[in-house]
Design a protein around this motif. Structure first.
Motif, mmCIF file in Angstrom:
data_model
loop_
_atom_site.group_PDB
_atom_site.id
_atom_site.type_symbol
_atom_site.label_atom_id
_atom_site.label_comp_id
_atom_site.label_asym_id
_atom_site.label_seq_id
_atom_site.Cartn_x
_atom_site.Cartn_y
_atom_site.Cartn_z
ATOM 1 N N ARG A 1 2.036 9.181 -6.421
ATOM 2 C CA ARG A 1 2.494 10.573 -5.813
ATOM 3 C C ARG A 1 3.807 10.858 -6.193
ATOM 4 N NH1 ARG A 1 -1.391 13.472 -3.358
ATOM 5 N NH2 ARG A 1 -3.406 12.528 -2.780
ATOM 6 N N LEU A 2 4.677 9.894 -6.250
ATOM 7 C CA LEU A 2 6.184 10.258 -6.268
ATOM 8 C C LEU A 2 6.530 11.197 -5.261
ATOM 9 C CD1 LEU A 2 6.639 10.569 -10.260
ATOM 10 C CD2 LEU A 2 7.363 8.633 -8.886
ATOM 11 N N ALA B 1 2.528 9.882 2.938
ATOM 12 C CA ALA B 1 2.425 9.815 4.311
ATOM 13 C C ALA B 1 1.050 10.513 4.765
ATOM 14 C CB ALA B 1 3.711 10.467 4.998
ATOM 15 N N GLN B 2 0.769 11.670 3.988
ATOM 16 C CA GLN B 2 -0.258 12.508 4.250
ATOM 17 C C GLN B 2 -1.642 11.641 3.711
ATOM 18 O OE1 GLN B 2 0.220 16.254 2.056
ATOM 19 N NE2 GLN B 2 1.831 17.106 3.376
ATOM 20 N N GLU B 3 -1.483 11.253 2.565
ATOM 21 C CA GLU B 3 -2.519 10.237 2.340
ATOM 22 C C GLU B 3 -3.260 9.142 3.101
ATOM 23 O OE1 GLU B 3 -2.913 9.531 -1.894
ATOM 24 O OE2 GLU B 3 -4.079 7.693 -1.670
ATOM 25 N N LEU B 4 -1.958 8.603 3.596
ATOM 26 C CA LEU B 4 -1.933 7.439 4.489
ATOM 27 C C LEU B 4 -2.118 7.906 5.993
ATOM 28 C CD1 LEU B 4 0.562 5.117 2.685
ATOM 29 C CD2 LEU B 4 -1.663 4.675 2.529
ATOM 30 N N ARG C 1 0.788 -1.233 0.019
ATOM 31 C CA ARG C 1 -0.003 -0.210 0.130
ATOM 32 C C ARG C 1 0.853 1.278 0.067
ATOM 33 N NH1 ARG C 1 -3.721 3.059 -1.858
ATOM 34 N NH2 ARG C 1 -5.128 4.215 -0.187
ATOM 35 N N SER C 2 2.053 1.355 0.918
ATOM 36 C CA SER C 2 2.839 2.191 0.758
ATOM 37 C C SER C 2 3.506 2.686 -0.501
ATOM 38 C CB SER C 2 4.084 2.063 2.051
ATOM 39 O OG SER C 2 3.327 2.292 3.152
ATOM 40 N N GLY D 1 14.656 14.729 -6.834
ATOM 41 C CA GLY D 1 13.026 14.155 -6.413
ATOM 42 C C GLY D 1 13.104 12.824 -6.608
ATOM 43 N N LEU D 2 11.873 12.126 -6.544
ATOM 44 C CA LEU D 2 11.719 10.826 -6.537
ATOM 45 C C LEU D 2 11.220 10.419 -7.899
ATOM 46 C CD1 LEU D 2 11.692 8.766 -4.021
ATOM 47 C CD2 LEU D 2 9.521 8.853 -3.976
ATOM 48 N N SER D 3 11.684 9.141 -8.289
ATOM 49 C CA SER D 3 11.197 8.567 -9.672
ATOM 50 C C SER D 3 11.377 7.001 -9.457
ATOM 51 C CB SER D 3 12.262 8.781 -10.765
ATOM 52 O OG SER D 3 13.239 8.618 -10.628
#
Length: 295
Positions: A20-21, A27-30, A12-13, A59-61
């Motif tokens: 959302r990358l 963390a906000q959504e979960l 799920r995480s 950033g994250l990819s």
């Protein structure tokens, strides 16, 4: 261990962070900490023995492995949600839905039509709570929602019910005192402000008058359309209210739309439903009824 299942929390995480990358937005959504999301991703990467994300200052990819993994995990989680929702719905004899909607939609339009809804869908039982602004189903106690949002194709899990068309409303008594024979005559009356969207009057006047030949006079400001409509009933000035919310007051002669003016605001009223609820017969019938009544 080969052939065993990775932890569901880790999957799920991964799905939310990949969509959302961003670990912080995931963390906000979960409703957990960013550290908890990061730890779950590490657990999953260790289990798979390969990285799923590239982490860089930019950033994250997703890695190639992450891109391959995401669609299947998204489908699997949605199937779990759908199966759970179907089982829960089957445990109840009636269609009971919790609807989160804006106060004005509720007070000015839906509540006066609940008897019509009962006749059309007698088995449907709504529990209504009010809210405004952006809506997230994650953590919310609602099955469906109705929101007024900027017109866009990018709102998640949403379908446009009706474009917002605003009408200027005034009491017949005020209109007799200061008739409105041309759009400029509006400025002889105080204008009732909408405090959450203060640009509405400026945009309306620019379209109707091509600008403002004289500065408008503003009266009290209100947060919701139902408050502005009541202020217009009380002869406090001219209010801007969506056409379908104004229909009853206009039909009863309580308020008047001088010169039949109308302004398309660039907003619309959207029906929001999460994927695991979208196939519910009760949700589909209620959505169809809304569309028919608002068309």
């Amino acid at each position: 261990m080969p052939g065993s299942m990775p932890p569901l929390n880790a999957l799920r995480s991964f799905e939310v962070a990949a969509r959302r990358l961003s670990f912080s937005r995931a963390a906000q959504e979960l409703c957990v900490t960013q550290g908890a999301v990061s730890k779950q991703i590490q657990v999953l990467e260790q289990y798979l023995e390969q990285p799923l994300f590239d982490r860089s200052p930019a950033g994250l990819s997703l890695t190639e492995a992450g891109r391959q993994y995401l669609p299947a995990i998204s489908r699997a989680l949605e199937m779990i949600q759908s199966a759970t929702a179907s089982l829960q719905q089957g445990a109840h004899a009636s269609d009971a839905l919790t609807l989160n909607l804006t106060p004005s939609f509720s007070n000015l339009w839906l509540i006066p039509r609940l008897d019509q809804l009962r006749q059309a869908i007698p088995e449907l039982k709504l529990t209504m709570v009010t809210g405004d602004g952006a809506f997230q189903f994650q953590g919310a106690q609602a099955d469906i929602a109705i929101r007024c949002l900027p017109l866009s194709l990018s709102h998640e899990h949403s379908q446009l019910l009706k474009e917002e068309v605003l009408l200027p409303l005034i009491s017949p008594e005020l209109l007799r005192e200061h008739p409105i024979n041309q759009p400029e005559d509006l400025l002889a009356h105080p204008l009732i402000r909408h405090i959450t969207r203060p640009q509405l009057w400026r945009q309306f006047l620019q379209q109707m008058l091509g600008g403002e030949p004289q500065p408008p006079r503003f009266n009290h400001g209100f947060e919701h359309f139902y408050m502005s409509l009541e202020a217009a009933r009380c002869k406090l000035g001219v209010a801007l209210v969506p056409d379908f919310m104004a229909a009853d007051a206009l039909a009863g002669g309580e308020l008047v739309n001088p010169l039949d003016m109308a302004y398309r605001s660039g907003y619309g009223f959207y029906f929001l439903v999460p994927p695991y609820r979208a196939r519910s017969v009760g949700v589909q019938r209620f959505h169809a009824w809304l569309e028919q009544q608002l068309s």
